[in-house]
Every structure is written in C-alpha cells, then in structure tokens.
Design a protein around this motif. Structure first.
Motif, mmCIF file in Angstrom:
data_model
loop_
_atom_site.group_PDB
_atom_site.id
_atom_site.type_symbol
_atom_site.label_atom_id
_atom_site.label_comp_id
_atom_site.label_asym_id
_atom_site.label_seq_id
_atom_site.Cartn_x
_atom_site.Cartn_y
_atom_site.Cartn_z
ATOM 1 N N THR A 158 -4.091 -0.135 4.962
ATOM 2 C CA THR A 158 -5.050 -0.456 3.909
ATOM 3 C C THR A 158 -4.955 0.632 2.853
ATOM 4 O O THR A 158 -4.575 1.761 3.144
ATOM 5 C CB THR A 158 -6.485 -0.485 4.448
ATOM 6 N N PRO A 159 -5.303 0.276 1.609
ATOM 7 C CA PRO A 159 -5.308 1.316 0.581
ATOM 8 C C PRO A 159 -6.389 2.353 0.899
ATOM 9 O O PRO A 159 -7.310 2.083 1.675
ATOM 10 C CB PRO A 159 -5.654 0.563 -0.707
ATOM 11 N N LYS A 160 -6.277 3.523 0.277
ATOM 12 C CA LYS A 160 -7.312 4.545 0.460
ATOM 13 C C LYS A 160 -8.571 4.054 -0.234
ATOM 14 O O LYS A 160 -8.572 3.797 -1.430
ATOM 15 C CB LYS A 160 -6.840 5.846 -0.165
ATOM 16 N N ARG A 161 -9.625 3.886 0.539
ATOM 17 C CA ARG A 161 -10.811 3.253 -0.025
ATOM 18 C C ARG A 161 -11.810 4.252 -0.543
ATOM 19 O O ARG A 161 -11.937 5.354 -0.030
ATOM 20 C CB ARG A 161 -11.469 2.381 1.041
ATOM 21 N N PHE A 162 -12.541 3.790 -1.549
ATOM 22 C CA PHE A 162 -13.584 4.628 -2.135
ATOM 23 C C PHE A 162 -14.704 4.807 -1.115
ATOM 24 O O PHE A 162 -15.127 3.854 -0.478
ATOM 25 C CB PHE A 162 -14.127 3.948 -3.390
ATOM 26 N N GLY A 163 -15.163 6.028 -0.974
ATOM 27 C CA GLY A 163 -16.298 6.268 -0.096
ATOM 28 C C GLY A 163 -15.935 6.448 1.358
ATOM 29 O O GLY A 163 -16.803 6.594 2.205
ATOM 30 N N GLU A 164 -14.633 6.403 1.660
ATOM 31 C CA GLU A 164 -14.242 6.539 3.054
ATOM 32 C C GLU A 164 -14.487 7.971 3.532
ATOM 33 O O GLU A 164 -14.967 8.206 4.620
ATOM 34 C CB GLU A 164 -12.763 6.182 3.224
ATOM 35 N N THR A 214 0.840 -1.194 0.000
ATOM 36 C CA THR A 214 0.000 0.000 0.000
ATOM 37 C C THR A 214 0.877 1.247 0.000
ATOM 38 O O THR A 214 2.037 1.200 0.434
ATOM 39 C CB THR A 214 -0.891 0.033 1.241
ATOM 40 N N LYS A 215 0.328 2.343 -0.483
ATOM 41 C CA LYS A 215 1.091 3.589 -0.547
ATOM 42 C C LYS A 215 1.517 4.024 0.853
ATOM 43 O O LYS A 215 2.661 4.405 1.083
ATOM 44 C CB LYS A 215 0.252 4.677 -1.209
ATOM 45 N N VAL A 243 -16.653 11.054 2.683
ATOM 46 C CA VAL A 243 -17.798 11.509 1.895
ATOM 47 C C VAL A 243 -17.741 13.024 1.817
ATOM 48 O O VAL A 243 -17.984 13.714 2.799
ATOM 49 C CB VAL A 243 -19.123 11.046 2.525
#
Lengths: 287, 321, 445
Positions: B310-316, B263-264, B318
């Motif tokens: 964890t990767p940067k998740r979509f919707g984290e 992960t980044k 808003v």
C-alpha cells in the motif's frame, strides 16, 4: 519388468492411501444439510439476481425450506410456475403472487423537457444526482445515464438514445427490482403487469408546484387533481403536487387519462379509443 | 449566452498530462541509444528499427480495426515504443520475417488479446523478444561484429556475456562497454546513452527512480559480494552493469507503466526481484543473458505485489513534534 | 527550505490575476434571495413570513439541531415570499426572497471602522456570540464555526492554526482580506485563542503571497503567541490535515479530527467574521468573492452581501464573456459548477470562476495505464485508481479497507491522470456509500 511393477505398485498404494485420507476427512467434516434445499435450488432460475430479497438462489432456497409457510417468499424471476414447483417439493401451498413489472415514471424526453445545461461528469446517474438536479429544469426526472441499464441482469431495460429515457422490455423484465434500487431518483416502480399487460400510471415524479413543474417539462404532473375527480374507484391520491395511481384499486377504466391537462398519465397496450380523437401520448411511449 | 453551461464534478482543471506525452517522452529518451546504434551498426540499425515500428503500428491498427472493431489509437505512441524496444533487443542482422513475427506476437498476442494498452500483463516488447529467442535461438544469438573501424564486416561474434563464461580473455574493456562498441543487440550498446535516457525520463517525471535504481543496485551489490570472495571477471559488478540488456531493461523495459507495480514499495520489491533473477540466470543459468526473463517473471508477480503493498498513508505515523 | 506537507501534492498554475485588486463593494440589487441552507448540517427554520420588514442583520433563519448556523438578512426591506430557489447545490431549496428598500442596519451593529482590540468576554460568551452571528467556515466547507470551536469532551486544544494558504488557483479573496484587514484578523485570532484557551497560534501563508507574509510578520510582533509561517506553494495545503502537517509536523490519524493532535484550524475569512461578530455585533451577512477567469475583463475581489445573484457579480467584473462554458462557485479544484447564472452568493462562495468553453469539457476517458501518478500525488496516501475500481464494482468492504473514507476530495488524482479518468467522481460516490455503511454499523452496534 520389475521397474514397471514397482512403479505401478507405488503409484497404486499412494493413490489408495490418498483416497482413504480424502474419504476420512470428507466424513469427518461432512455438513448435514437438508436435501430439499438442493432440490429447491434446482428448480430456481439460478440468476442470483437478488430480486427475492436474498443474496442468491441458494439462500432463497434455504429460506424456503426453513420457513413454515411460503407466504411472503417469492421468486419474481421464475414467477408462479417456479413457486408452484417449490411448493410441491416442500408439500405446501404456493402463495398467489401477482405478476409485476418495472415501470419508468418519467416521460421527459428531449422534446418534452429541454436540456438547459450539459452534464460532463462520469456517466453514472448516482454521481450526477449527488452533484446537482440534472441537465434539465426538472430535478426529479430521469438523468438518462443508465444506472438502471447497468443494474439489470436480464437485459430488460435500455436507455433509448433518442428520448434518453429507459424503456422496459416487457417479456424480459422479471420484476427483480434491481433497477428500482439502482435509480437514485426513485423513478422506477414495480407495478402490476395487468391483464394483457394493460397498465395505467402517472409518468412523472415531480413534486414541484404545478407552474414550476410545467415550466421544466411539458408532460409533468402539475397536481391539478382532475384525474382524482375523474376516478370512480378512488384509486388516485395527490401528495406533494403529484398524482399517484394505486394499482390495487385501479380498474383500468381509462377515465383519468383524457382529463389530464399535461398528458402525464400513460395507458399501455390498450386498443385505440373509438370515440375521441387519437391520443397523442401513445406515440411517445412504446414500452 | 447561447451555449449551455457545462456542469461537472470537481476538479475543473487538468494538468494537461496525457498518455501521448508520456509515451513520446520515452521515445525521446531512446534517441541517444538509437544514435549509438546508428554509429555502430550503420544502416542495419535504422532498417530494423524502422521496420519494427512499422510492423507494430500496422498490426495494432489492423487488429484493432478489423478484429476487435474499435477505433485504433495507434498514435498514442505505445505501439511505436514496443516496436523500437523490440528492435533494440534483436541483433542488427535479424531476418525481416522473424522480426515481423516478433512484432505480431508482441502486439497481437501479448498486448491486444488482453485488451490493449493498460490491460496487458506482460511487457509486449519483452515477451516478443523472448518469443523470438526461444523460437529462433540461432538467429537471435548471432551478433555481427561492430563496424567501427570501417572494416568490411562479415564476422559474427559473441557478446560480452557470452564470452564471460567461456572466453574471459576476449572481454572488451569497461570503457568500451560503457560507451558502447561491443557486440550485442541494437539498443544495448552504450550504457552511457541509456543513462542519458534515464536522466531525461527522471527530469520529465515520466518515471521515478525506484525501479531502475533498485535493479542496478541489486545487480551491483549481488555480484559485488561474490566478486569480493572470488575476483574473476565473471563476477565483476561493473561488467554486469554495463553489459547485455541490463541498462536497456532497467531503464526502459522494466519501467513500463502497465506491467510494473504502482506503489513505491512495490517498485522496490519488483526492482530487487529483477536484479536477483538476472544475476542468477547470468551466473548459473543456461542462457548468458537473463534480463528479459527476469522482467517477464516479475511482470507476472506485479498484480501480487500491487495487492500486498500500500502507499505510505497520511496519519499512519503520528509524530508529535 | 520552506515547510509543506509530506505526502503527495500538486502545483497547478497559480493564475492569481486578481491579487493586486483591492476589495470593492457591489451595489445592492432590488431583490436578494437568501437560501436557508448555507452550511453543512440541518437547514434553518425560517422565522420571518411574507410581508415582514427586515433590516440588515435581522435574524431570518434560526438554526435547528447542533450542527447548523443562524441566517440573517443581508439587506433591509420587505420579505416578498418564502420559496424554493436553485442554489449552488444544483437543487431547488428553500430560500427567503427579500425586496430591498434602503440600507438600514440593526441598531446593535457597530458600523464604525475603528479597530476594537479589547475583548473582556469569557470563552462561553464568545462562542455564544459566534453562534448567534451564524458564522461558518468561509474557506468553502461552511462547517458551523461555534461547533468547531467547541472541543469534544476529553480533548484539549494546544494550538490554533490560521489558514491563510488559499491554495486554490485563481482565488484571491483571502489574500486581499489579509492585505486590507490585517489588524482585525490579528485581533480575531486573539479572540479565538481566548475562546479555545490556547496561548499559541500560527498563521500559515503560502509563499506566493509575499506581501501578506511581510505585513503579517510585522503586525504579529505586537501580538504575543502569534507567529507567521511562510509555506511552499503546494496544493492542497489549505486542507486542514495537510496544513497541520505542514506547520507543526503532526499527522491527524485516519478518521480522527484535527483536535486529536491538539490543533484547531480556522480560515482567515472566518477569523475576520469572528472579530466582527464579537467586537462589532455584526452577523455574517457579507463576504469577499473573487470573480475571475481567463476571459474575464476585470478580474476583481468583490465585497458582496449574501443573496446577491452571481450574475450581478459577473456584471461588476466586466460582464459575462461570450466564451464562457462553465461557471464555478469556488476554486477550480474543489468548487462546484453552477447550472444557472442566477445562483445567489452564500456564506461559502469564495469565488466565481468563469471557464472558457474550450477548457470547460473534459477529455474522453481512456483505459488506466497504471502509471501510478494518482498515487504519488494523493495527499492522503491513497490508491485512487484502485478505489475507483472498487467503487465501480461496489466492493465496499475492500474500499473501506483501503481507506476510501480518508479521501479529502481535493481532486489531485483526476487533475493528474494522463488517461483523463474521472477518479474523484467515483471515489466521492464510494466514500459516501462507505461512510453510510460505517454509520449504520455504529448505530446498530
């Protein structure tokens, strides 16, 4: 000398102190457990296969101890011998369990059931089944990608690379049911092993109409009901164009086998017939 | 149509990216550093590098074929990279049998005993180098003086980092370090050449900027802060950046796919960790150089970092805009 | 700088070879096979029997259950039989076989090409008409449109987003619709806006369709509240969540519907179908299908009735090339490979892609080298390689924790993987299992 003494004394005191603490904590958090659970667990096969329906041997042992009777509790791996031992420990009567074995209800080998397309996804039956009906015309039959083989902890089921069908190793199969659950096509069934391992079953699960089923596979059950008429014991039912032999009613008379027009009823481990010409299907199955 | 149709789950097209493309991308990126090495060490650099590649490829082929009994995939390029990187991390006058031993350890123990490419915990080249450094400290820390002037070269000399603690007056100029004519291992000569390699890797998207930049930034900032309070050459951030194996490690060794986080966020943690440990060893440790130890240590932390980032998740987040 | 979504994404070769070819109708064969399950949800109940005469637009399958959509006859003729047929799902499922006789339409259908702008119906009446016409999402997901346009209680739509992205390589059917049916799509948009009671709509179009952007831009001036936005070419921008993020910068939270950020997304093809259903009383019986591929002689966009076999469309595109190794219904990233060439066109068939044998098979899978490229392309910010491992080892609680259920199955991970690992195959399986576990937990709780 005094250095040595100091070291010995210090270490001794630390050791004794730690032991005391450990003992006290051990006493305080002691879990009271029925000692019979351990005893039962010791006689179980320790395969942790889940064939009994419990997560592992330990929880099966605890269920046996807690249950009032052993009815309905069975270790398919250890079989009757193990259940007798369990019953002796618990002072109960062991239920009589019938020895079962996994049966593959598909005989669609490469010759019987030609491939009409090439599957090229991950080698996993569940993935293929979610995608489409399979690489043959029969969308009910075995996909041959080996989910059953992967699920078996006893090395008892293998895909035959020639037929691309799974074959059960009789003396290794414990009827734990893992392959039955793993098969996305519900092809594998646990059936009575039968005397001298003699079994008769319909080796097909295709529910299509006769013509369609037959077109995709030479040995498909076409639901013609000839076997049903031939059976003197009413052991055979036809549902959704598919015959099924109830192994509780079947008396292994073999009358249904020769009447099947597509040879989809298989008989295993019977001596060769004397009266008629040798059956062909014996050659195709060698479980 | 005679051919049977192929049926497979989606997607039905592929980018065409392969392991080989990535591996050979790294090899191309190593060319500038290799050219500098050829210029500085002449034939020695060529011989050592060629032999290291030969040993690594041969060991991988033989072990996979005769011990593991699988089809060897030596052409995926990973064994070649291990060979080149190991060669770049040793002095140009290292005896050949020591080099062979290092290659055997790197390929046989560090890589293949864990299951081969993709399953090794430690970077084979780094582990191989450390194995040699600990086993043969004398041979591994005697560097021939650079052969620039064309003078007959028999003298061995200490590296920049070796001199940093003991003889600061012998330090070469920063330019020399940047363009690469100081004493040292084969591939760590020129910071410029290694940065060119980094540019290529970034352009070809073989790696992302996270690991190399975070290592370099950490080293520069950490030593820079100390330098502000105590401006002696030992703490000069640029000397630390351009000397020793830092560039080589940051660009090529730490960025090894298999042994670095995925992960980044993890890559940044990993890079900062390597930077800190490197500086700590260089300033306060017994060894003059710490990059390889730092990478090896952080390799060990990689599974843990992967587990906790964890990767940067979509919707984290808003955002109502 | 053009807008796009913020996480991940890939840019496969666009290959829109059929973009310049106008939509052409295809001759109706002697027999059509209309599957009774053409949408997500419960299959239809047949309402015709053998021997019945039907016209174009006659209801033949009635929707049962909430998530379901009516099915109408696409031809006029006699019902031959109700039987099973192999459809795009790869299984034999129920279908209506119709023998074609002439081309007679139901009288209620207005077949004139005139644009009908006025719509005086109430939102409820509009929804009823959409439901009656059996309209489903035509981008490929085939979710019943009237369900999607009925916001769940407690939520209020604020903005309508029209999906003109067509981010899949090769496909051009939406592009052609946008070029040839611009005004109708505009009117359709106003109708959907009315049904949802919103006053704002954005039409998002990727920048590789500059002619469509220009045409819509001009056309939109006459329609207050509707704007057109050019988007950077990036796959999977056509995904609902990605498109909302790209256009209005809102990210739909995990497990929620787009309505939770006030957005409703409709595909341009769906909007056109809505226009025809509401203004012209025309049920969904035909659609535009792109037939294309590397070796296809005449890549084209065909207006096909539902139920015509794919083989007929391929013939219209110059015949099946000798080299064909794989036939995909839909685009190359998310389409379904067909096991047979006789599969009929359904409401969701956006394209038929013929892939040559040499490119049809995947390369052998290698060990993961942990390059993390799948992570950087995942538009949902997931860790595909981890999710594949968790699925293989059946660690469902961890898979759920790492949000396997968020996967939109776009395939970017498998597309990118240098080790050719079938990431999506496994993740799709794991997603199904985890969704079942979640559902069971909800029903038991």
């Amino acid at each position: 000398m005094s250095v040595l003494l100091t070291a010995v004394v210090t270490l001794g005191v630390i050791g004794a102190g730690s032991a005391a603490i450990l003992y006290l904590i051990g006493q305080k958090f002691k879990v009271e457990e029925d000692p019979r659970i351990q005893e039962v667990q010791d006689v179980l096969p320790a395969a942790n296969c889940g064939g009994c329906g419990f997560p592992g041997c330990a929880s099966f042992a605890s269920a046996c101890v807690k249950a009032d009777t052993l009815e309905g509790l069975n270790c398919p791996v250890g079989g009757q011998a193990t259940m007798d031992k369990v019953a002796r420990i618990l002072g109960q009567a062991a239920p009589v369990a019938v020895k079962k074995i996994a049966v593959v209800r598909c005989n669609g080998t490469c010759e019987h059931r030609p491939r009409i397309n090439l599957y090229d996804g991950a080698s996993n039956c569940t993935i293929a089944a979610a995608l489409y009906g399979g690489d043959t015309g029969c969308s009910f039959g075995c996909l041959g990608l080996g989910d059953c083989e992967a699920s078996c902890t006893f090395d008892a089921i293998h895909i035959n690379p020639e037929t691309m069908l799974p074959e059960v190793v009789e003396d290794k199969c414990t009827a734990c049911g893992a392959c039955v659950k793993a098969c996305p096509k519900d092809i594998i069934e646990l059936r009575k092993q039968g005397p001298k391992s003699r079994r008769i079953y319909v080796s097909c699960v295709n529910e299509e109409k006769g013509g369609v089923a037959r077109k995709s596979c030479e040995v498909a059950c076409i639901g013609c009901s000839k076997c049903q008429q031939a059976c003197p014991f009413e052991a055979i039912t036809i549902e959704n164009n598919l015959a099924y032999i109830n192994d509780d009613k079947c008396r292994l008379c073999r009358k249904c086998v020769p009447v099947c027009p597509t040879n989809s009823i298989l008989e295993l481990n019977f001596p060769p017939r004397k009266d008629k010409s040798p059956k062909e299907e014996k050659a195709t199955v060698d479980a | 149509m005679e051919n049977k149709l192929v049926v497979s789950p989606s997607p039905h097209i592929h980018s065409g990216d392969t392991i080989e493309k990535n591996m050979y991308g790294v090899l191309v990126a190593l060319i500038p550093a290799f050219l500098v090495a050829l210029y500085v060490f002449r034939l020695d650099a060529l011989i050592i590098t060629a032999l290291a590649v030969l040993f690594c490829v041969a060991f991988e082929y033989l072990i996979v074929k005769y011990i593991i009994k699988k089809t060897p995939t030596v052409l995926d390029g990973s064994a070649i990279i291990t060979g080149v990187l190991l060669a770049f991390n040793v002095p140009s006058n290292l005896p050949v049998w020591i080099l062979a031993l290092g290659c055997l350890f790197a390929i046989g123990v560090v890589k293949l005993s864990f299951g081969g490419l993709g399953n090794n915990i430690f970077n084979p080249a780094i582990a191989g180098r450390i194995f040699l450094l600990i086993s043969f400290p004398a041979q591994m820390t005697l560097w021939p003086a650079p052969d620039i002037a064309g003078a007959v070269d028999a003298v061995t000399s200490a590296t920049v980092l070796g001199n940093l603690k003991s003889n600061p007056e012998l330090l070469p100029s920063l330019q020399t370090m940047f363009f690469g004519t100081e004493a040292g291992s084969i591939g760590e000569m020129s910071a410029l050449a290694l940065l060119l390699g980094l540019g290529w890797l970034l352009w070809k998207k073989v790696i992302t900027w996270h690991i190399p930049v975070s290592i370099m930034a950490t080293v520069a900032i950490f030593t820079g802060i100390i330098y502000i309070f105590n401006p002696i050459p030992l703490y000069h951030p640029l000397i630390h950046l351009f000397s020793g194996g830092l560039m080589l490690g940051a660009v090529f060794m730490a960025t090894d796919y298999v042994t670095s986080p995925m992960t980044k966020k993890g890559m940044l943690i990993y890079g900062v960790g390597i930077g800190f440990i490197t500086v700590a060893i260089r300033l306060w440790g017994a060894y003059p150089e710490g990059v390889s130890f730092a990478i090896l240590l952080m390799n060990a932390f990689t599974p843990l970092i992967n587990n906790y980032t964890t990767p940067k998740r979509f919707g984290e987040v808003v955002k109502h805009g | 700088m053009l807008k796009t979504f913020r996480i991940g994404g890939i840019h496969p070769k666009e290959q829109k070879v059929s973009a310049g070819n106008a939509i052409q109708p295809i001759a109706i064969p002697n027999q059509v096979i209309i599957p009774l399950a053409q949408h997500i949800g419960a299959p239809c109940q047949p309402v015709v029997k053998k021997g019945d005469t039907v016209k174009v637009g006659t209801l033949i399958g009635k929707s049962v259950g909430f998530v379901s959509a009516n099915i109408h006859s696409s031809v006029s003729g006699t019902v031959l039989k109700l039987d099973k047929t192999m459809d795009a799902s790869g299984y034999r499922r129920d279908a209506v076989f119709i023998k074609v006789e002439g081309d007679e339409w139901e009288e209620s259908i207005d077949r004139s090409p005139d644009l009908k702008k006025e719509c005086n119906l109430s939102p409820g009446e509009i929804l009823d008409k959409i439901a009656a016409a059996g309209i489903v999402g035509m981008g490929g997901a085939t979710f019943p449109t009237h369900v999607k346009l009925t916001p769940p209680p407690g939520s209020r739509p604020e903005i309508l987003i029209i999906n003109g992205v067509e981010c899949e390589p090769w496909l051009t059917s939406d592009h052609r619709l946008m070029m040839e049916r611009t005004e109708e799509i505009m009117v359709g948009t106003t109708i959907v806006m009315k049904a949802l009671n919103v006053d704002k709509a954005i039409i998002g179009i990727e920048n590789n369709k500059k002619d469509a952007i220009e045409k819509f831009g001009k056309c939109a001036e006459a329609y207050p509240g509707i704007s057109v936005e050019a988007l950077k070419v990036q796959y999977p921008q056509g995904g609902e969540k990605q498109l909302i993020d790209a256009l209005i910068g809102r990210q739909v939270p995990s497990g929620a519907l787009p309505i939770s950020v006030g957005a409703v997304v409709q595909n341009v093809g769906t909007v056109l179908a809505i226009y025809e259903a509401v203004q012209k009383n025309k049920p969904l019986v035909e659609r535009v299908v792109t037939v294309t591929g590397k070796d296809v002689k005449l890549p084209c966009n065909i207006l096909s009735r539902v139920g015509i076999p794919a083989a007929n469309l391929i013939d219209a595109a110059g015949g099946l090339p000798e080299t064909t190794g794989k036939i995909v219904s839909g685009g190359p990233m998310m389409g379904k490979a067909l096991a047979s060439i006789d599969v009929p066109v359904t409401k969701g068939t956006s394209g038929i892609l013929l892939i040559p044998t040499l490119e049809a098979k995947r390369k052998a899978m290698k060990d993961c080298i942990r390059c993390a490229k799948c992570i950087s392309v995942c538009p949902m910010g997931l860790n595909p390689t981890l999710l594949m491992n968790l699925t293989e080892f059946e660690v469902w609680d961890q898979a759920e924790k790492h949000r396997i259920a968020d996967c939109i199955e776009c395939g970017s991970c498998s597309y990118t993987c240098p080790a050719d690992r079938p990431l999506l195959d496994h993740i799709r399986l794991g997603k199904g299992r985890v969704n079942t576990i979640i559902r069971n937990r909800k029903t038991n709780a």
